[in-house]
Enzyme design. Structure first.
Site, PDB file in Angstrom:
ATOM      1  N   THR A 138      59.678  75.575  48.115  1.00  5.62           N
ATOM      2  CA  THR A 138      58.235  75.386  47.675  1.00  5.62           C
ATOM      3  C   THR A 138      57.420  74.660  48.827  1.00  5.62           C
ATOM      4  O   THR A 138      58.111  73.863  49.515  1.00  5.62           O
ATOM      5  CB  THR A 138      58.068  74.668  46.150  1.00  5.62           C
ATOM      6  N   ASP A 139      56.142  74.979  48.990  1.00  7.92           N
ATOM      7  CA  ASP A 139      55.311  74.062  49.815  1.00  7.92           C
ATOM      8  C   ASP A 139      55.102  72.795  49.331  1.00  7.92           C
ATOM      9  O   ASP A 139      54.673  71.911  50.111  1.00  7.92           O
ATOM     10  CB  ASP A 139      54.156  74.949  50.245  1.00  7.92           C
ATOM     11  N   GLU A 140      55.661  72.508  47.930  1.00  7.43           N
ATOM     12  CA  GLU A 140      55.080  71.128  47.603  1.00  7.43           C
ATOM     13  C   GLU A 140      56.169  69.914  48.210  1.00  7.43           C
ATOM     14  O   GLU A 140      55.734  68.911  48.087  1.00  7.43           O
ATOM     15  CB  GLU A 140      55.367  71.123  46.044  1.00  7.43           C
ATOM     16  N   LYS A 168      63.319  69.298  44.714  1.00  8.77           N
ATOM     17  CA  LYS A 168      63.353  70.654  45.522  1.00  8.77           C
ATOM     18  C   LYS A 168      63.644  69.997  47.015  1.00  8.77           C
ATOM     19  O   LYS A 168      64.349  70.744  47.775  1.00  8.77           O
ATOM     20  CB  LYS A 168      62.133  71.304  45.583  1.00  8.77           C
TER      21      LYS A 168
END
Ligand SMILES: NC(=O)c1ccc[n+]([C@@H]2O[C@H](COP(=O)([O-])OP(=O)(O)OC[C@H]3O[C@@H](n4cnc5c(N)ncnc54)[C@H](O)[C@@H]3O)[C@@H](O)[C@H]2O)c1
Length: 329
Positions: A138-140, A168
């Protein structure tokens, strides 16, 4: 006679995994998919309803952290690729109950990698170089941007802020280490917010549609000005397929829709569409249901993805804009 090759998908009963399985089977008539999913609250066998009698989809209920189950699948099906979608994925749940995020996203990914490495090391050298382990992230993991910061690139330093994004990020690092240390041919993709069919109703877009159609308040965190980049889920699935085919082992590819929106813009767009297709009675509009609520703790202000690497190196581009994708059935 066609020789069937196997691909192992984890978390394929969830939102993106189930869309991936449908897309992959349509595009690749020679492969079968073995789908390992624990069926947590987020896994829904109904997402795979259309594949019930399809011999090219094999479902196994189990945990990516269960080494016995994983090694049995690897021995039996001898996949040439593994795509790891399985994760706990909801930020709010990671704040109220982080344990499962650590177990699945970190320890589960580690256990999966251990089994995959043992399997990969016994393959012939030709099979070893054709093998791929693609980790869906994820970009998070990159943290939060100010409004005028440049978008996240593959070299942006990790700065995860929630238990979800931290777990992640940890899994991305373990995957990276398995390539660097053992030579496992891994790929990592970091994607922005997805929307589309089969998404669990706790996520923003399905929650808004669900509440609006049931005449319930539509909660918007804080001032609604948090910005996310939005990508139609099938575009994400196609990017993953192309990364599998053309990606270079050890590399990371950012995937995004080049479509930054505030949460309030997303909610307003949906309300306007619903006003057009299912108008409320009287003088009511769906916007009237919007209710600003206390902000999520540590809420990241802005995410934005620079997807120029996957565009240049792999040739992937999203086919849908937010305006076209959001209208799809
Ligand atoms: N949804 C998004 O916008 C988005 C964006 C970028 C990246 N991602 C990543 O994509 C992946 C899939 O996201 P999603 O939105 O489809 O998630 P989801 O929550 O809808 O689905 C997750 C699936 O994984 C399964 N699962 C959970 N723990 C498991 C375990 N221990 N063993 C086996 N299966 C398990 C669940 O049963 C479920 O079917 C995640 O890794 C997520 O971090 C999601």
């Amino acid at each position: 006679m066609n020789i069937k090759r196997a691909v192992m998908v984890t978390g394929g009963a969830g939102f993106i995994g189930s869309n991936f399985i449908h897309t992959y089977l349509e595009e690749n008539s020679n492969d079968i998919i073995v789908n390992l999913d624990k069926l947590t609250y987020a896994g829904n066998p109904e997402n795979l309803y259309h594949l019930i009698n399809n011999p090219r989809h094999v479902f196994v209920k189990g945990d990516i952290g269960d080494r016995g189950t994983v090694s049995q699948i690897l021995r039996e099906h001898r996949p040439w690729a593994i795509i790891n979608f399985a994760a706990e994925s909801h930020v709010d749940r990671s704040i109220s109950a982080p344990d499962d995020f650590i177990h699945t996203n970190m320890v589960g990914t580690f256990n999966l990698l251990q089994q995959v490495r043992a399997y990969w090391e016994k393959l012939s050298s030709g099979e070893q170089s054709n093998f791929r382990f693609l980790h869906v992230s994820t970009d998070e993991v990159y943290g939060s941007l100010e409004y005028d910061d440049p978008a996240f690139s593959e070299t942006t330093a990790y700065s995860p802020n929630s238990p979800y994004s931290a777990s992640k990020a940890a899994s991305d690092h373990i995957v990276r280490a398995y390539h660097h240390t053992y030579g496992l041919p891994t790929l990592t993709t970091n994607c922005s917010n997805n929307y589309g069919p089969y998404q669990f109703p706790e996520k923003l877009i399905p929650m808004v549609i669900h509440n609006a159609l049931n005449g319930r308040p539509i909660p918007v965190y804080g001032d609604g000005a948090n910005i996310r980049d939005w990508l139609y889920v099938v575009d994400h699935c196609k990017a993953i397929i192309q990364a599998l085919q053309k990606g270079i082992p050890g590399e990371v590819y950012n995937i995004g829709g080049n479509s930054e929106k505030t949460n309030l813009e997303v909610v307003n767009t949906i309300c306007t569409i619903l006003d057009g297709i299912r108008p409320l009675t009287g003088n009511m509009h769906y916007h009237d249901l919007i209710k600003f609520v206390k902000d999520r703790p540590g809420h990241d202000r802005r995410y934005a993805i620079d997807a120029s690497k996957i565009r240049k190196v792999i040739g992937w581009m999203p086919e849908e804009t937010f305006e076209s994708g959001i209208q799809k059935p």
